[in-house]
Design a protein around this motif. Structure first.
Motif, PDB file in Angstrom:
ATOM      1  N   TYR A 168      25.725  55.353  87.612  1.00 50.12           N
ATOM      2  CA  TYR A 168      25.227  55.574  88.912  1.00 50.12           C
ATOM      3  C   TYR A 168      23.822  56.380  89.310  1.00 50.12           C
ATOM      4  N   ALA A 169      23.940  57.329  88.061  1.00 53.30           N
ATOM      5  CA  ALA A 169      22.722  58.254  88.218  1.00 53.30           C
ATOM      6  C   ALA A 169      21.140  57.444  87.658  1.00 53.30           C
TER       7      ALA A 169
ATOM      8  N   THR B 264      32.547  59.486  91.318  1.00 51.06           N
ATOM      9  CA  THR B 264      31.523  59.223  90.312  1.00 51.06           C
ATOM     10  C   THR B 264      30.274  58.940  91.092  1.00 51.06           C
ATOM     11  N   ALA B 265      30.315  57.847  92.308  1.00 54.83           N
ATOM     12  CA  ALA B 265      29.213  57.472  92.920  1.00 54.83           C
ATOM     13  C   ALA B 265      28.404  58.569  93.863  1.00 54.83           C
ATOM     14  N   THR B 266      29.297  59.391  94.222  1.00 53.28           N
ATOM     15  CA  THR B 266      28.613  60.516  94.996  1.00 53.28           C
ATOM     16  C   THR B 266      27.698  61.590  93.704  1.00 53.28           C
ATOM     17  N   ILE B 267      28.529  61.907  92.653  1.00 47.43           N
ATOM     18  CA  ILE B 267      27.748  62.531  91.596  1.00 47.43           C
ATOM     19  C   ILE B 267      26.608  62.128  91.266  1.00 47.43           C
ATOM     20  N   GLY B 268      26.814  60.821  90.838  1.00 50.13           N
ATOM     21  CA  GLY B 268      25.544  59.853  90.449  1.00 50.13           C
ATOM     22  C   GLY B 268      24.414  59.972  91.461  1.00 50.13           C
TER      23      GLY B 268
ATOM     24  N   ALA C 108      29.121  50.184  92.800  1.00 52.72           N
ATOM     25  CA  ALA C 108      30.670  50.657  93.179  1.00 52.72           C
ATOM     26  C   ALA C 108      31.677  49.810  93.650  1.00 52.72           C
TER      27      ALA C 108
ATOM     28  N   TYR D 292      22.478  63.342  91.355  1.00 50.18           N
ATOM     29  CA  TYR D 292      22.194  63.632  90.291  1.00 50.18           C
ATOM     30  C   TYR D 292      20.807  62.713  90.228  1.00 50.18           C
TER      31      TYR D 292
ATOM     32  N   TRP E 108      29.853  58.398  86.373  1.00 50.51           N
ATOM     33  CA  TRP E 108      28.779  58.677  87.062  1.00 50.51           C
ATOM     34  C   TRP E 108      27.591  58.607  86.424  1.00 50.51           C
TER      35      TRP E 108
ATOM     36  N   THR F 105      35.865  59.720  85.604  1.00 49.38           N
ATOM     37  CA  THR F 105      34.772  60.405  86.084  1.00 49.38           C
ATOM     38  C   THR F 105      33.676  60.825  85.346  1.00 49.38           C
TER      39      THR F 105
END
Length: 346
Positions: free
Chosen positions: A208-209, A144-148, A255, A151, A205, A201
């Motif tokens: 975070y986005a 989720t942190a990576t996607i957010g 996170a 994005y 995300w 997930t």
């Protein structure tokens, strides 16, 4: 007319030996390079000085190691982790093998956490269940942190109609309560490890986005970003080499705090019977299988150990992660660092 260039001479200031320097720079006289510590190094030192945060780190590390070494790990027939510290198999019914044992056997030296309703060793199940409960928290937060981050960075950098369209989609995600959306996804996909990862997930995300988008909107106005753009750097390079590294601090804090939230969410679904199949040694599922023991008839006794130990494991891990998150937040708080440095300067 003189041909010599004019020069300015400064006296009373020795550049080779600085004796009065702001403590915020963390300058050390014995430093050989003459440089100062960066923000991340200062933050790491402040984090190590936080006893509560370090206690949380030790707690999470111990629980993670116990879960990792609870059983052997074999991948494609090759033992990756050959150790097994769990004294019994998590599904082994012990009272069938030992007549002296019975269902809801209280804690003893041989079984320090007692037996559950099916005569299984709670201590062994708790260790093995830590693999599921702990790992799913880290896996979900990493995804989720990576996607957010990607994005939100794209939305904040380009702005305009791109930002409007992308953030309206984020608003749609926020329109559904996270746990309710996870329940819907689990109902569609069924229980299990990866369906639960997907279930947490999909709504996870978006936070975070939104967070990284706000940071990018501020960071992209700095001079070094404009300089990189003027030198012809590509947008991808500007975003992920110059902007995102300087906007990561709040994302790291978020996170670290979200890991415990995911573990609680997985345990909640397990307690409702929607997470893993019955009999799975997952902490929430273990509570679901023993919740009927909380209320007994007249003269009955409550086998407290079947609920206290799984619930205590959830509480201990989530509390430790919250302590780590608070420590990271304090260490990365620029205003607090500045106040501490200014207050200590004589």
């Amino acid at each position: 007319m003189s041909t010599k260039r004019g020069r300015i001479r400064i006296t009373g200031f020795d550049t080779d030996r600085v004796t009065d320097r702001e403590r915020l720079s963390d300058w050390r006289e014995e430093a050989t390079t003459g440089g100062t510590d960066g923000r991340w190094k200062r933050a790491w030192r402040r984090f190590r000085e936080n006893r509560a945060a370090m206690l949380g780190v030790y707690t999470v590390a111990i629980m993670s190691l116990l879960a990792l070494f609870s059983q052997e790990v074999v991948v494609a027939g090759v033992p990756i982790q050959p150790f097994s510290i769990a004294p019994y198999e998590p599904g082994e019914i012990l009272y069938l093998q030992n007549p002296s044992l019975e269902r809801f056997n209280p804690p003893t030296l041989a079984h320090p956490m007692g037996l559950d309703a099916n005569g299984r060793d709670i201590f062994s199940r708790l260790l093995v269940g830590g693999r599921i409960s702990i790992s799913i928290g880290f896996v979900v937060v990493c995804i989720t942190a990576t996607i957010g981050m990607v994005y939100g960075a794209i939305a904040g950098y380009y702005g305009g109609w791109v930002d409007e369209v992308m953030m309206r989609f984020v608003d749609v995600i926020f329109a559904f309560p996270g746990l309710v959306l996870a329940l819907v996804i689990v109902a569609l996909l069924g229980g299990g490890y990866w369906p639960l990862v997907v279930a947490f997930t999909v709504p996870g995300w978006a936070s975070y986005a939104r967070l990284i988008r706000g940071e990018v909107l501020s960071v992209k106005e700095n001079e070094y970003v404009l300089a990189a753009q003027a030198l012809g750097a590509r947008d991808r390079s500007v975003i992920f080499r110059h902007i995102v590294p300087n906007a990561m601090a709040p994302l790291i804090v978020q996170a670290s705090l979200s890991i415990g939230t995911v573990v609680i969410g997985v345990a909640a679904l397990g307690f409702l019977g929607l997470g893993f199949p019955p009999g799975t040694p997952e902490w929430g599922t273990m509570l679901n299988q023993t919740r009927s023991t909380i209320i007994t008839g007249p003269g009955g006794t409550i086998p407290w150990w079947v609920t206290v130990f799984p619930g205590g494991a959830i509480f201990l891990f989530v509390m430790a992660m919250n302590m780590i998150g608070d420590g990271i937040n304090d260490a990365l708080d620029a205003q607090e660092i500045s106040a501490a440095g200014a207050g200590g300067t004589e």
